[in-house]
Design a protein around this motif. Structure first.
Motif, PDB file in Angstrom:
ATOM      1  N   ALA A  53       0.861  -1.196   0.000  1.00 20.25           N
ATOM      2  CA  ALA A  53       0.000   0.000   0.000  1.00 20.25           C
ATOM      3  C   ALA A  53       0.892   1.238   0.000  1.00 20.25           C
ATOM      4  O   ALA A  53       1.917   1.266   0.698  1.00 20.25           O
ATOM      5  CB  ALA A  53      -0.926   0.003   1.201  1.00 20.25           C
ATOM      6  N   THR A  54       0.513   2.216  -0.788  1.00 21.97           N
ATOM      7  CA  THR A  54       1.310   3.445  -0.905  1.00 21.97           C
ATOM      8  C   THR A  54       0.624   4.580  -0.156  1.00 21.97           C
ATOM      9  O   THR A  54      -0.579   4.817  -0.320  1.00 21.97           O
ATOM     10  CB  THR A  54       1.473   3.848  -2.378  1.00 21.97           C
ATOM     11  N   ALA A  55       1.371   5.297   0.659  1.00 27.88           N
ATOM     12  CA  ALA A  55       0.872   6.473   1.383  1.00 27.88           C
ATOM     13  C   ALA A  55       1.656   7.690   0.902  1.00 27.88           C
ATOM     14  O   ALA A  55       2.896   7.701   0.950  1.00 27.88           O
ATOM     15  CB  ALA A  55       1.022   6.298   2.882  1.00 27.88           C
ATOM     16  N   ALA A  56       0.936   8.678   0.413  1.00 26.14           N
ATOM     17  CA  ALA A  56       1.586   9.869  -0.156  1.00 26.14           C
ATOM     18  C   ALA A  56       2.060  10.810   0.946  1.00 26.14           C
ATOM     19  O   ALA A  56       1.416  10.970   1.988  1.00 26.14           O
ATOM     20  CB  ALA A  56       0.616  10.602  -1.083  1.00 26.14           C
ATOM     21  N   HIS A  57       3.201  11.421   0.697  1.00 23.94           N
ATOM     22  CA  HIS A  57       3.717  12.455   1.595  1.00 23.94           C
ATOM     23  C   HIS A  57       2.949  13.756   1.347  1.00 23.94           C
ATOM     24  O   HIS A  57       2.862  14.221   0.208  1.00 23.94           O
ATOM     25  CB  HIS A  57       5.205  12.696   1.341  1.00 23.94           C
ATOM     26  N   ASP A  58       2.381  14.357   2.390  1.00 25.99           N
ATOM     27  CA  ASP A  58       1.608  15.597   2.250  1.00 25.99           C
ATOM     28  C   ASP A  58       2.539  16.780   2.504  1.00 25.99           C
ATOM     29  O   ASP A  58       2.802  17.172   3.641  1.00 25.99           O
ATOM     30  CB  ASP A  58       0.441  15.603   3.257  1.00 25.99           C
ATOM     31  N   LEU A  59       3.048  17.336   1.408  1.00 26.27           N
ATOM     32  CA  LEU A  59       4.021  18.433   1.493  1.00 26.27           C
ATOM     33  C   LEU A  59       3.332  19.787   1.408  1.00 26.27           C
ATOM     34  O   LEU A  59       2.209  19.911   0.889  1.00 26.27           O
ATOM     35  CB  LEU A  59       5.039  18.309   0.363  1.00 26.27           C
ATOM     36  N   ALA A  60       3.985  20.807   1.904  1.00 25.15           N
ATOM     37  CA  ALA A  60       3.490  22.177   1.727  1.00 25.15           C
ATOM     38  C   ALA A  60       3.644  22.556   0.260  1.00 25.15           C
ATOM     39  O   ALA A  60       4.637  22.205  -0.393  1.00 25.15           O
ATOM     40  CB  ALA A  60       4.261  23.147   2.612  1.00 25.15           C
ATOM     41  N   PRO A  61       2.678  23.284  -0.296  1.00 27.17           N
ATOM     42  CA  PRO A  61       2.762  23.650  -1.721  1.00 27.17           C
ATOM     43  C   PRO A  61       3.757  24.770  -1.955  1.00 27.17           C
ATOM     44  O   PRO A  61       4.353  25.320  -1.020  1.00 27.17           O
ATOM     45  CB  PRO A  61       1.334  24.107  -2.036  1.00 27.17           C
ATOM     46  N   SER A  62       3.938  25.090  -3.203  1.00 30.75           N
ATOM     47  CA  SER A  62       4.766  26.247  -3.585  1.00 30.75           C
ATOM     48  C   SER A  62       3.985  27.065  -4.602  1.00 30.75           C
ATOM     49  O   SER A  62       3.195  26.541  -5.386  1.00 30.75           O
ATOM     50  CB  SER A  62       6.104  25.806  -4.177  1.00 30.75           C
ATOM     51  N   SER A  63       4.204  28.388  -4.571  1.00 28.26           N
ATOM     52  CA  SER A  63       3.472  29.298  -5.456  1.00 28.26           C
ATOM     53  C   SER A  63       4.431  29.993  -6.404  1.00 28.26           C
ATOM     54  O   SER A  63       5.533  30.404  -6.016  1.00 28.26           O
ATOM     55  CB  SER A  63       2.717  30.345  -4.628  1.00 28.26           C
ATOM     56  N   ASN A  64       3.994  30.120  -7.660  1.00 29.15           N
ATOM     57  CA  ASN A  64       4.742  30.923  -8.617  1.00 29.15           C
ATOM     58  C   ASN A  64       4.466  32.408  -8.360  1.00 29.15           C
ATOM     59  O   ASN A  64       3.443  32.769  -7.776  1.00 29.15           O
ATOM     60  CB  ASN A  64       4.317  30.585 -10.043  1.00 29.15           C
ATOM     61  N   PRO A  65       5.332  33.296  -8.814  1.00 28.97           N
ATOM     62  CA  PRO A  65       5.034  34.730  -8.709  1.00 28.97           C
ATOM     63  C   PRO A  65       3.773  35.053  -9.503  1.00 28.97           C
ATOM     64  O   PRO A  65       3.519  34.465 -10.557  1.00 28.97           O
ATOM     65  CB  PRO A  65       6.274  35.400  -9.319  1.00 28.97           C
ATOM     66  N   PRO A  66       2.944  35.969  -9.003  1.00 29.85           N
ATOM     67  CA  PRO A  66       1.717  36.332  -9.732  1.00 29.85           C
ATOM     68  C   PRO A  66       2.051  37.026 -11.045  1.00 29.85           C
ATOM     69  O   PRO A  66       3.045  37.750 -11.158  1.00 29.85           O
ATOM     70  CB  PRO A  66       0.992  37.267  -8.768  1.00 29.85           C
ATOM     71  N   THR A  67       1.196  36.801 -12.031  1.00 32.55           N
ATOM     72  CA  THR A  67       1.375  37.440 -13.341  1.00 32.55           C
ATOM     73  C   THR A  67       0.110  38.208 -13.704  1.00 32.55           C
ATOM     74  O   THR A  67      -1.006  37.765 -13.451  1.00 32.55           O
ATOM     75  CB  THR A  67       1.671  36.405 -14.435  1.00 32.55           C
ATOM     76  N   ALA A  68       0.301  39.385 -14.296  1.00 38.23           N
ATOM     77  CA  ALA A  68      -0.831  40.233 -14.684  1.00 38.23           C
ATOM     78  C   ALA A  68      -1.462  39.701 -15.959  1.00 38.23           C
ATOM     79  O   ALA A  68      -0.776  39.218 -16.863  1.00 38.23           O
ATOM     80  CB  ALA A  68      -0.376  41.672 -14.882  1.00 38.23           C
ATOM     81  N   ALA A  69      -2.785  39.824 -16.024  1.00 37.90           N
ATOM     82  CA  ALA A  69      -3.528  39.360 -17.197  1.00 37.90           C
ATOM     83  C   ALA A  69      -4.049  40.540 -18.009  1.00 37.90           C
ATOM     84  O   ALA A  69      -5.123  40.488 -18.588  1.00 37.90           O
ATOM     85  CB  ALA A  69      -4.684  38.468 -16.769  1.00 37.90           C
ATOM     86  N   GLY A  70      -3.281  41.613 -18.045  1.00 37.95           N
ATOM     87  CA  GLY A  70      -3.689  42.799 -18.793  1.00 37.95           C
ATOM     88  C   GLY A  70      -2.635  43.869 -18.668  1.00 37.95           C
ATOM     89  O   GLY A  70      -1.536  43.650 -18.138  1.00 37.95           O
TER      90      GLY A  70
END
Length: 453
Positions: A101-118
């Motif tokens: 049975a496989t148990a996944a490691h629950d890691l903290a996420p990472s965020s990319n820098p925000p990008t403008a859409a205009g």
């Protein structure tokens, strides 16, 4: 579901006799943690002896695992646990004697820098969307199970806030372009200049990513020009400006002050920091302490129908960055004092005189600038420039002028004052011309008085 280092896990396994014969030959079942690097089996807890199992019978076992020694590693995102028989005898097949049975490691996420859409150069009243992407860094979460936060700051100030931020909806879920979209709506009072942005992701278990690398100068807010507010442009007025008070009204020939709150507005600059000027002679000064301009108008303007109309006062407003011009339309009304229209010159021959009714040349207003009857005005003669030429007196509103005798001629001025019940007055001058008349010759015989012939 995944786990974090330090979680207590419970491993459960069920053994079943799926053969055609009862089993009573003994043996054990053991839990193991499998090394990801070598594949070796590391036993967990004590082995459990198998029961005597008739055909179709089952046996359940469980154990707790302390994960404090298991390191969360993005490059090794899972831990494999194994349940395995040992010491069994007489089985027809042993291919089913082990389950992983496989148990996944629950890691903290990472965020990319925000990008403008205009466009990142924003006018006042505009909004700008920013997109947030990143990674869960594990096999537990994806963009759909996470949430995002987004903040802005004056460039380089590190004074982060989400006060201007709304939204945060997930777009493109289930695609390779899943992202959270936030909208930045700077208030009209926001300072002009550049702003930074940052973001972070939060997974389903509440683990927060580090704040992303700051997007420096993520957007620029243009300076809001100061403006003159009129009834025609109320829809363009920033929401933080005072309420438009209506068209200002002043009295003619009177030094008046006008509070410009609601008449002049700058979205991000306080009124006392503006510089207001004008080339109009009626403009006297700008007082930033009181927020008032001082004016003095010399005339009341009327249309052909005799109705009072506004007078334009063009002003220039500087907020320290930019200047803008606009026109204040000011209603100039009478100040309540009597008014004279031009009196016709009075001309007559020497030895004569004239009379003039003055009422048609007078007008009056009340303190609100409304017309009132001139009949109640009191008139007086204030000055005669040449008393050796004429005499003058008033009978009510009728002016009577006479030459002092039959032989004087020339020009004189009469100054007349009109006063109302409020104590206000106005003066005018009347020109009087006495024409020289060529009299018939006369004989002077006075030297022959008492002469007897």
């Amino acid at each position: 579901m995944g786990f974090q280092t330090g979680d207590q896990l419970q491993l459960d396994a069920t053994v079943g006799n799926t053969g055609n014969e009862d089993y009573s030959a003994g043996g054990q079942i053991q839990f193991y943690q499998i090394s990801s690097s070598t594949g070796s089996e590391n036993p967990i807890g004590q082995a459990v002896t198998l029961n005597n199992l008739v055909v179709g019978a089952t046996q359940s076992i469980s154990t707790n695992v302390d994960t404090s020694t298991i390191l969360m590693d993005e490059s090794d995102p899972n831990t494999v646990f194994r349940a395995k028989f040992t010491g069994t005898v007489g089985e027809s097949t042993n291919t089913n004697n082990m389950r992983d049975a496989t148990a996944a490691h629950d890691l903290a996420p990472s965020s990319n820098p925000p990008t403008a859409a205009g466009s990142t150069s924003m006018e006042r009243g505009e909004t700008l969307d920013f997109e947030i992407m990143g990674s869960s860094r594990d096999n537990v979460d994806d963009m759909g199970t996470m949430s995002a936060e987004f903040e802005t700051s004056v460039a380089g100030a590190n004074q982060w806030s989400d006060a201007w931020v709304s939204g945060g909806s997930l777009m493109g879920e289930g695609t390779g372009n899943a992202r959270y979209v936030f909208t930045v709506s700077p208030p009209n009072s926001a300072g002009s200049g550049d702003y930074d942005a940052r973001a972070r992701l939060i997974d389903a278990r509440g683990q927060e990513s580090e704040w992303s690398t700051v997007t420096s100068n993520a957007f620029s807010l243009k300076n809001g020009l100061p403006m003159v507010v009129t009834s025609d442009n109320l829809g363009e007025v920033p929401s933080n400006c005072p309420t438009y008070p209506g068209q200002p009204t002043v009295k003619v020939e009177t030094i008046e002050r006008i509070d410009v709150a609601g008449l002049i507005c700058d979205a991000e600059t306080p009124i006392d920091q503006l510089v207001i000027s004008s080339t109009n002679p009626a403009f006297r000064l700008w007082d930033p302490v009181t927020g008032e301009i001082e004016v003095r108008f010399d005339t009341v303007n009327k249309n052909p129908q005799g109705e009072v109309v506004t007078q334009p006062l063009q002003v220039t407003i500087n907020d320290g960055e930019d200047s803008n011009s606009g026109t204040l339309n000011i209603m100039v009304i009478e100040n309540g004092a009597p008014r004279w229209s031009s009196l016709p010159t009075q001309s007559f021959n020497e030895g004569s005189g004239s009379s003039l009714i003055l009422t048609p040349f007078l007008s009056d207003t009340d303190n609100l600038g409304q017309s009132s009857s001139p009949m109640g005005l009191a008139l007086s003669i204030e000055y005669i420039s040449n008393n050796s030429l004429i005499t003058a007196d008033l009978n009510g509103h009728t002016l009577n002028i006479d030459a002092v005798d039959d032989d004087v001629f020339g020009t004189a001025l009469v100054t007349i004052r009109a006063s109302d019940a409020d104590g206000q007055s106005a003066e005018t001058e009347l020109t009087v011309i006495i024409a020289n008349v060529n009299d018939a010759p006369t004989l002077d015989v006075s030297s022959f008085d008492n002469l007897k012939i």
